[in-house]
Write an enzyme that holds these catalytic residues in place. Structure first.
Site, PDB file in Angstrom:
ATOM      1  N   HIS A  52       7.687  -4.905   4.771  1.00 36.73           N
ATOM      2  CA  HIS A  52       7.009  -4.783   6.071  1.00 36.73           C
ATOM      3  C   HIS A  52       7.681  -5.743   7.050  1.00 36.73           C
ATOM      4  CE1 HIS A  52       3.913  -5.149   9.193  1.00 36.73           C
ATOM      5  NE2 HIS A  52       3.476  -3.969   8.777  1.00 36.73           N
ATOM      6  N   SER A  78      -2.813  -0.475  16.466  1.00 40.53           N
ATOM      7  CA  SER A  78      -1.729  -0.025  17.358  1.00 40.53           C
ATOM      8  C   SER A  78      -1.953   1.404  17.870  1.00 40.53           C
ATOM      9  CB  SER A  78      -0.369  -0.150  16.656  1.00 40.53           C
ATOM     10  OG  SER A  78      -0.446   0.286  15.326  1.00 40.53           O
ATOM     11  N   CYS A 122      -5.687 -11.675  10.913  1.00 37.02           N
ATOM     12  CA  CYS A 122      -6.065 -11.827  12.308  1.00 37.02           C
ATOM     13  C   CYS A 122      -7.464 -11.279  12.581  1.00 37.02           C
ATOM     14  CB  CYS A 122      -5.015 -11.183  13.217  1.00 37.02           C
ATOM     15  SG  CYS A 122      -5.272  -9.450  13.528  1.00 37.02           S
ATOM     16  N   GLU A 128       6.661  -7.602   9.372  1.00 36.09           N
ATOM     17  CA  GLU A 128       6.012  -8.907   9.550  1.00 36.09           C
ATOM     18  C   GLU A 128       6.351  -9.850   8.393  1.00 36.09           C
ATOM     19  OE1 GLU A 128       1.746 -11.119   9.590  1.00 36.09           O
ATOM     20  OE2 GLU A 128       1.705  -9.043  10.307  1.00 36.09           O
ATOM     21  N   HIS A 140       3.560  -0.117  15.567  1.00 37.46           N
ATOM     22  CA  HIS A 140       3.682   1.051  14.699  1.00 37.46           C
ATOM     23  C   HIS A 140       2.800   2.207  15.188  1.00 37.46           C
ATOM     24  CE1 HIS A 140       5.393  -1.443  11.130  1.00 37.46           C
ATOM     25  NE2 HIS A 140       6.344  -0.959  11.896  1.00 37.46           N
ATOM     26  N   SER A 186       0.396  -1.019   8.625  1.00 39.16           N
ATOM     27  CA  SER A 186      -0.290  -1.684   7.510  1.00 39.16           C
ATOM     28  C   SER A 186      -1.799  -1.762   7.753  1.00 39.16           C
ATOM     29  CB  SER A 186       0.287  -3.088   7.325  1.00 39.16           C
ATOM     30  OG  SER A 186      -0.490  -3.818   6.405  1.00 39.16           O
TER      31      SER A 186
END
EC number: 1.17.7.4
Length: 315
Positions: free
Chosen positions: A128, A272, A199, A130, A45, A228
């Site tokens: 989203h 990102s 993560c 994911e 993104h 996000s």
């Protein structure tokens, strides 16, 4: 006389290993098969990254139906429902899965719970990519979504004694802790992940923001509105005591009037966002103020993910 300004630069910030790998996958695919290479959904993104890859010959589409059978297609770092690679195989397409290995870990976790007969609650954001990808690993109804503590009270499970939970990898660590506590209170037998699903990069970037937010009059997060993890950084900054926290895609988006009279600014970037955009923001401040940059490092990252084997083999 130019006004003095302290810039607190969060570290870690910007690219994570999963994003790095996904971009490399598109570049290597273009080298191996030539242009065009199709990419289902934005690879990561960030408009700057997507535009750069588009200029090199990547074609971004929303669905597999928009891809021809005879060109390679890449699945984005966010992961895809199981039906997508199944359709690509059926059409005999060359496809490369750029799903972040930490997202794949959540997919495997969900599959393991399902094999044991557990229904799964996913903590994530509706819509989203994911979340769509993770929920799409299992048959309809096997994964239920909760977004807030309030959702936990109303979620209708098949059997409270046979449920597990997983989470989107890019959530706010603090929000997720509250939702997990609510799940444990309502479903004492719920099974959680062995290790946190959120993560390492999301956690590290949020911790770095917590370190700089209290001493910053304003804090800018370089990132995309549909990212996000970038949006969570803005929320974390506000909660950690920064009165003005804003998401900016580029230096051009900075609202200089809102920064009038300030003495310190915190700067970070979502996972990102490339370093070139952070440098652009720092340069914009240098052009207006007498800047002192202080790097505030809360963790060191040295994780690297391998690209898929198909890209390491000669064409």
């Amino acid at each position: 006389m130019t006004q003095a300004l302290t810039l607190y630069l969060a570290a870690p910030r910007g690219f994570c290993a999963g994003v790095d790998r996904a971009i490399k996958i598109v570049e290597m695919a273009l080298e191996k098969w030539g242009a065009p290479v199709y990419v289902r959904h934005e690879i990561v993104h960030n408009k700057y990254v997507v535009d750069d890859l588009r200029a090199k010959g990547a074609v971004f589409v929303e669905e597999l139906a928009d891809c021809p059978d005879d060109r390679p297609v890449i699945f984005s770092a966010h992961g895809v429902p199981k039906s997508v690679p199944a359709e690509a195989s059926q059409r005999e397409m060359i496809y490369v899965d750029a799903t972040c290995p930490l997202v794949s870990k959540v997919h495997m976790e969900a599959a393991r719970h399902h094999e044991k007969g557990l229904q799964i609650i996913m903590i994530g954001h509706a819509g989203h990519p994911e979340t769509i990808g993770t929920m799409g690993q299992l048959p309809d109804g096997e994964v239920l979504l909760v977004e807030t503590v309030e959702d936990v009270a109303s979620v209708a499970v098949r059997d409270p004694a046979n449920i597990a939970y997983v989470t989107q990898t890019t959530l706010s660590v603090d929000d997720t802790t509250d939702i997990v506590a609510a799940l444990n209170a309502r479903f004492p037998q719920i099974v959680g992940p062995h290790k946190e699903d959120i993560c390492y990069a999301t956690t590290n970037r949020q911790e770095a923001v917590k370190a700089i937010a209290p001493k910053s009059d304003a804090l800018l997060v370089v990132g995309a509105p549909n990212s996000s993890n970038s949006r969570r950084l803005v929320e974390v900054a506000s909660r950690a005591g920064c009165k003005y926290a804003q998401l900016v895609q580029r230096a051009d988006d900075i609202d200089w009037r809102a920064l009038d009279g300030i003495a310190s600014v915190g700067i970070t970037a979502g996972a990102s966002a490339p370093e070139v955009l952070i440098n652009e923001v720092v340069d914009a401040f240098r052009a207006r103020y007498d800047v002192t940059v202080k790097v505030v490092e809360t963790a060191q990252e040295n994780i690297e993910f391998k690209v898929p084997k198909v890209l390491r083999e000669p064409a």
